[in-house]
Write a protein that holds these residues in place. Structure first.
Motif, PDB file in Angstrom:
ATOM      1  N   CYS A   1       8.755  -3.260  -7.006  1.00 37.23           N
ATOM      2  CA  CYS A   1       8.210  -2.374  -6.774  1.00 37.23           C
ATOM      3  C   CYS A   1       6.476  -2.935  -6.101  1.00 37.23           C
ATOM      4  O   CYS A   1       5.930  -2.164  -6.324  1.00 37.23           O
ATOM      5  CB  CYS A   1       7.785  -2.097  -7.827  1.00 37.23           C
ATOM      6  N   SER A   2       6.411  -4.282  -5.957  1.00 36.12           N
ATOM      7  CA  SER A   2       5.549  -4.855  -5.653  1.00 36.12           C
ATOM      8  C   SER A   2       3.831  -4.869  -6.076  1.00 36.12           C
ATOM      9  O   SER A   2       2.874  -4.925  -5.798  1.00 36.12           O
ATOM     10  CB  SER A   2       4.741  -4.230  -4.051  1.00 36.12           C
ATOM     11  N   ILE A   3       3.987  -4.863  -7.741  1.00 38.62           N
ATOM     12  CA  ILE A   3       3.422  -4.617  -8.769  1.00 38.62           C
ATOM     13  C   ILE A   3       3.638  -6.233  -8.981  1.00 38.62           C
ATOM     14  O   ILE A   3       3.666  -6.473  -9.229  1.00 38.62           O
ATOM     15  CB  ILE A   3       4.118  -3.894 -10.108  1.00 38.62           C
ATOM     16  N   PRO A   4       2.315  -7.022  -9.428  1.00 34.76           N
ATOM     17  CA  PRO A   4       1.779  -8.037  -9.332  1.00 34.76           C
ATOM     18  C   PRO A   4       2.042  -8.165 -10.820  1.00 34.76           C
ATOM     19  O   PRO A   4       1.795  -8.130 -11.868  1.00 34.76           O
ATOM     20  CB  PRO A   4       0.825  -7.956  -9.773  1.00 34.76           C
ATOM     21  N   THR A   5       3.545  -9.457 -11.207  1.00 36.59           N
ATOM     22  CA  THR A   5       3.821 -10.032 -11.671  1.00 36.59           C
ATOM     23  C   THR A   5       4.104 -12.144 -11.670  1.00 36.59           C
ATOM     24  O   THR A   5       3.726 -12.647 -10.570  1.00 36.59           O
ATOM     25  CB  THR A   5       4.913  -9.995 -12.881  1.00 36.59           C
ATOM     26  N   ALA A   6       3.530 -12.925 -12.913  1.00 32.34           N
ATOM     27  CA  ALA A   6       3.516 -14.237 -12.800  1.00 32.34           C
ATOM     28  C   ALA A   6       4.514 -15.053 -12.428  1.00 32.34           C
ATOM     29  O   ALA A   6       5.717 -13.875 -12.435  1.00 32.34           O
ATOM     30  CB  ALA A   6       3.057 -15.295 -13.833  1.00 32.34           C
ATOM     31  N   PRO A   7       4.713 -16.175 -10.960  1.00 36.25           N
ATOM     32  CA  PRO A   7       5.881 -16.125 -10.205  1.00 36.25           C
ATOM     33  C   PRO A   7       6.692 -16.894 -11.566  1.00 36.25           C
ATOM     34  O   PRO A   7       6.378 -17.784 -12.839  1.00 36.25           O
ATOM     35  CB  PRO A   7       5.245 -17.911  -9.647  1.00 36.25           C
ATOM     36  N   TRP A   8       7.561 -16.838 -11.272  1.00 35.18           N
ATOM     37  CA  TRP A   8       8.599 -17.484 -12.694  1.00 35.18           C
ATOM     38  C   TRP A   8      10.264 -17.801 -12.433  1.00 35.18           C
ATOM     39  O   TRP A   8      10.274 -18.019 -10.839  1.00 35.18           O
ATOM     40  CB  TRP A   8       9.001 -16.072 -13.073  1.00 35.18           C
ATOM     41  N   CYS A   9      10.957 -18.200 -12.999  1.00 30.25           N
ATOM     42  CA  CYS A   9      11.991 -18.829 -13.289  1.00 30.25           C
ATOM     43  C   CYS A   9      12.355 -19.144 -14.316  1.00 30.25           C
ATOM     44  O   CYS A   9      12.179 -18.694 -15.426  1.00 30.25           O
ATOM     45  CB  CYS A   9      11.922 -20.028 -12.478  1.00 30.25           C
ATOM     46  N   LEU A  10      14.138 -18.551 -14.391  1.00 28.68           N
ATOM     47  CA  LEU A  10      15.212 -18.547 -16.067  1.00 28.68           C
ATOM     48  C   LEU A  10      15.976 -19.360 -16.071  1.00 28.68           C
ATOM     49  O   LEU A  10      16.384 -19.653 -14.204  1.00 28.68           O
ATOM     50  CB  LEU A  10      15.603 -16.995 -15.576  1.00 28.68           C
ATOM     51  N   VAL A  11      15.557 -20.065 -16.755  1.00 30.34           N
ATOM     52  CA  VAL A  11      16.322 -21.664 -17.161  1.00 30.34           C
ATOM     53  C   VAL A  11      17.159 -21.119 -18.644  1.00 30.34           C
ATOM     54  O   VAL A  11      17.162 -21.045 -19.321  1.00 30.34           O
ATOM     55  CB  VAL A  11      14.690 -22.567 -17.924  1.00 30.34           C
ATOM     56  N   ARG A  12      18.640 -21.562 -17.581  1.00 30.37           N
ATOM     57  CA  ARG A  12      20.455 -21.555 -18.454  1.00 30.37           C
ATOM     58  C   ARG A  12      19.445 -21.894 -19.910  1.00 30.37           C
ATOM     59  O   ARG A  12      20.078 -22.635 -19.664  1.00 30.37           O
ATOM     60  CB  ARG A  12      20.823 -21.345 -17.835  1.00 30.37           C
TER      61      ARG A  12
ATOM     62  N   SER B   1      17.168 -27.278 -11.624  1.00 30.83           N
ATOM     63  CA  SER B   1      18.706 -25.918 -11.287  1.00 30.83           C
ATOM     64  C   SER B   1      17.846 -24.940 -11.285  1.00 30.83           C
ATOM     65  O   SER B   1      17.542 -23.626  -9.940  1.00 30.83           O
ATOM     66  CB  SER B   1      19.508 -25.941 -12.226  1.00 30.83           C
ATOM     67  N   ALA B   2      17.154 -24.312 -12.257  1.00 38.52           N
ATOM     68  CA  ALA B   2      16.709 -23.643 -11.827  1.00 38.52           C
ATOM     69  C   ALA B   2      14.701 -22.704 -11.419  1.00 38.52           C
ATOM     70  O   ALA B   2      14.904 -21.674 -10.105  1.00 38.52           O
ATOM     71  CB  ALA B   2      15.710 -22.575 -13.779  1.00 38.52           C
ATOM     72  N   LYS B   3      14.098 -23.948 -11.107  1.00 41.20           N
ATOM     73  CA  LYS B   3      12.809 -24.199  -9.644  1.00 41.20           C
ATOM     74  C   LYS B   3      13.884 -24.053  -8.373  1.00 41.20           C
ATOM     75  O   LYS B   3      13.709 -22.786  -7.503  1.00 41.20           O
ATOM     76  CB  LYS B   3      12.041 -25.258 -10.069  1.00 41.20           C
ATOM     77  N   SER B   4      14.976 -24.786  -8.515  1.00 41.12           N
ATOM     78  CA  SER B   4      15.995 -24.730  -7.203  1.00 41.12           C
ATOM     79  C   SER B   4      16.492 -22.692  -6.131  1.00 41.12           C
ATOM     80  O   SER B   4      16.873 -22.612  -5.187  1.00 41.12           O
ATOM     81  CB  SER B   4      17.064 -25.422  -6.774  1.00 41.12           C
ATOM     82  N   SER B   5      16.803 -22.273  -7.544  1.00 39.35           N
ATOM     83  CA  SER B   5      17.591 -21.130  -7.226  1.00 39.35           C
ATOM     84  C   SER B   5      16.400 -19.807  -7.597  1.00 39.35           C
ATOM     85  O   SER B   5      16.376 -19.361  -6.888  1.00 39.35           O
ATOM     86  CB  SER B   5      18.648 -21.182  -8.468  1.00 39.35           C
ATOM     87  N   SER B   6      14.714 -20.203  -7.196  1.00 39.20           N
ATOM     88  CA  SER B   6      13.562 -19.169  -7.767  1.00 39.20           C
ATOM     89  C   SER B   6      13.021 -19.187  -6.062  1.00 39.20           C
ATOM     90  O   SER B   6      13.175 -20.205  -6.141  1.00 39.20           O
ATOM     91  CB  SER B   6      12.663 -19.835  -9.308  1.00 39.20           C
TER      92      SER B   6
ATOM     93  N   ALA C   1       4.743 -22.630  -6.315  1.00 37.62           N
ATOM     94  CA  ALA C   1       4.274 -22.274  -7.538  1.00 37.62           C
ATOM     95  C   ALA C   1       4.702 -22.675  -8.843  1.00 37.62           C
ATOM     96  O   ALA C   1       3.318 -22.772  -9.512  1.00 37.62           O
ATOM     97  CB  ALA C   1       3.843 -20.496  -8.058  1.00 37.62           C
ATOM     98  N   LEU C   2       5.606 -23.478  -8.725  1.00 38.76           N
ATOM     99  CA  LEU C   2       5.877 -23.676 -10.288  1.00 38.76           C
ATOM    100  C   LEU C   2       5.623 -24.864 -10.382  1.00 38.76           C
ATOM    101  O   LEU C   2       6.139 -25.736 -11.731  1.00 38.76           O
ATOM    102  CB  LEU C   2       7.375 -23.134 -10.697  1.00 38.76           C
ATOM    103  N   SER C   3       6.139 -25.869  -8.958  1.00 39.60           N
ATOM    104  CA  SER C   3       5.621 -27.590  -9.057  1.00 39.60           C
ATOM    105  C   SER C   3       4.247 -27.459  -9.654  1.00 39.60           C
ATOM    106  O   SER C   3       3.862 -28.732  -9.358  1.00 39.60           O
ATOM    107  CB  SER C   3       5.716 -27.362  -7.941  1.00 39.60           C
ATOM    108  N   LEU C   4       3.157 -26.468  -9.873  1.00 40.18           N
ATOM    109  CA  LEU C   4       1.522 -27.184 -10.397  1.00 40.18           C
ATOM    110  C   LEU C   4       1.579 -26.165 -11.671  1.00 40.18           C
ATOM    111  O   LEU C   4       2.374 -24.554 -12.027  1.00 40.18           O
ATOM    112  CB  LEU C   4       0.957 -25.525  -9.671  1.00 40.18           C
TER     113      LEU C   4
END
Length: 378
Positions: free
Chosen positions: A123-134, A150-155, A160-163
């Motif tokens: 819906c183009s509503i801002p939310t923080a960059p993210w990934c899900l770690v299984r 693995s979570a980062k690479s699939s996101s 952004a998550l490297s910072l």
């Protein structure tokens, strides 16, 4: 108009007596909330049936004692499964019993923060960059560093998550459960340590890793459904002191975010006090943006009757952008401690008026639906 309203809830003291921990019971209702809802509904002219938890509800349904109910007011959080908050709504939907609050589908969507973020991004509503770690062997990675990679690479947010800093929490908890002073991490070693700790404490959940939002934090109260939904007010949080009690955190660590231990009547824990105050809704553009984003998110995810949306800016200063943290379709209603009644009080609403407005929103929605069925509309 007067109704017979059934209350469904888990009484915290009952579950503590069964041996559950304070943290496991953090979302469950205290006597003060149950008593306040009961007496307030009665003062509004309604008959109240105190049902109890989902097992008590099932017993009522089996006996057909629900036939006299006009509405169900559920504060049930559930205890088992990732869809636990939606169990009572789903059961009521199966029996075609009208109830106050969001439906089962919306409740599941809001409770699972990864699904919430997918919907917000759509819906183009801002939310923080993210990934899900299984948090399972199905992830295909044996140690936490491999799972995170693995979570980062699939996101789609890998860059952004490297910072750092990043923020870590369970994917499906409320009341800040699973959020500790160590949830904010500044380096890879801290990230892996916090992921490992949370994975052990919440073995049935995946972990959400997000870019840390360093700006102002708000919680926005909303009432109504669809085009009738509206913001009733907002609280902003300030944090004072340094946290001393979390063994996983360095002594004296600064904590500028809500953690589970702060969700108590004193709104303080471990040397950190949380100040919740009413900001300027008319003259502060960041507050206005937070309210606008909150209402967009609430309606986009199908909120009904009442809810609270947590918002945080991505940075400090005038260039900040409001991001949605989470949507709570069933906010706490303890009159002397919960944020939602505090928002209403700051807006000039009594607790009685707030509950009246919530009930009327649901009743109007039910009347409209029945009118459409009577006219042959879907």
């Amino acid at each position: 108009m007067s109704y017979t309203i059934a209350l469904v809830y888990e009484r915290r003291q009952d579950y503590l007596a069964k041996g559950l921990s304070e943290e496991e019971c953090a979302e469950l209702e205290e006597n003060e909330t149950i008593d306040a809802l009961t007496s307030t509904l009665q003062s509004l002219g309604h008959a109240v049936v105190q049902v109890g938890d989902i097992k008590d509800l099932v017993a009522c349904l089996a006996k057909s004692s629900h036939q006299s109910w006009d509405l169900v007011f559920s504060t049930s959080e559930g205890l088992h499964g990732l869809a636990r908050e939606a169990q009572v709504p789903a059961l009521l939907e199966a029996y075609e019993i009208p109830f106050i609050g969001s439906d089962a589908a919306s409740t599941v969507l809001c409770h699972d923060k990864a699904k919430t973020k997918l919907s917000l991004e759509y819906c183009s509503i801002p939310t923080a960059p993210w990934c899900l770690v299984r948090n399972s062997l199905d992830s295909g990675a044996s140690d936490m560093s491999d799972r995170m990679a693995s979570a980062k690479s699939s996101s789609s947010h890998a860059d952004a998550l490297s910072l750092y800093p990043l923020f870590v929490k369970p994917v499906a908890e409320g009341t800040s459960k699973g959020i500790y002073a160590c949830s904010k991490v500044d380096r890879q070693s801290e990230l892996e340590q916090t992921l490992s700790m949370l994975s052990m404490r919440y073995p049935d959940q995946d972990m959400l890793v997000e870019s840390y939002l360093a700006g102002r934090e708000f919680t926005v109260g909303i009432i109504g459904t669809g085009s009738r939904a509206r913001v009733i007010g907002v609280l902003e949080f300030r944090f004072h002191g340094r946290y001393e009690n979390d063994g996983a955190a360095q002594s004296g660590q600064e904590v500028d975010f809500l953690i589970c231990d702060m969700k108590n009547p004193s709104h303080s824990a471990g040397g950190v006090a949380v100040e919740a105050f009413m900001p300027d809704m008319k003259g502060d553009s960041q507050v206005q943006e937070a309210c606008e984003r909150a209402l967009q998110a609430y309606t986009a995810l199908g909120g009904r009757d009442f809810g609270r949306v947590d918002v945080r800016s991505d940075r400090k200063g005038s260039n900040a952008t409001a991001h949605i943290i989470e949507i709570n379709p069933r906010p706490g209603l303890r009159p002397d401690a919960s944020y939602y009644p505090s928002i209403a009080k700051n807006h000039g609403w009594s607790y009685e008026h707030l509950i009246e407005q919530i009930v009327e929103s649901a009743a109007e929605r039910v009347r409209t639906k029945r009118g459409r069925k009577g006219n042959g509309s879907n």
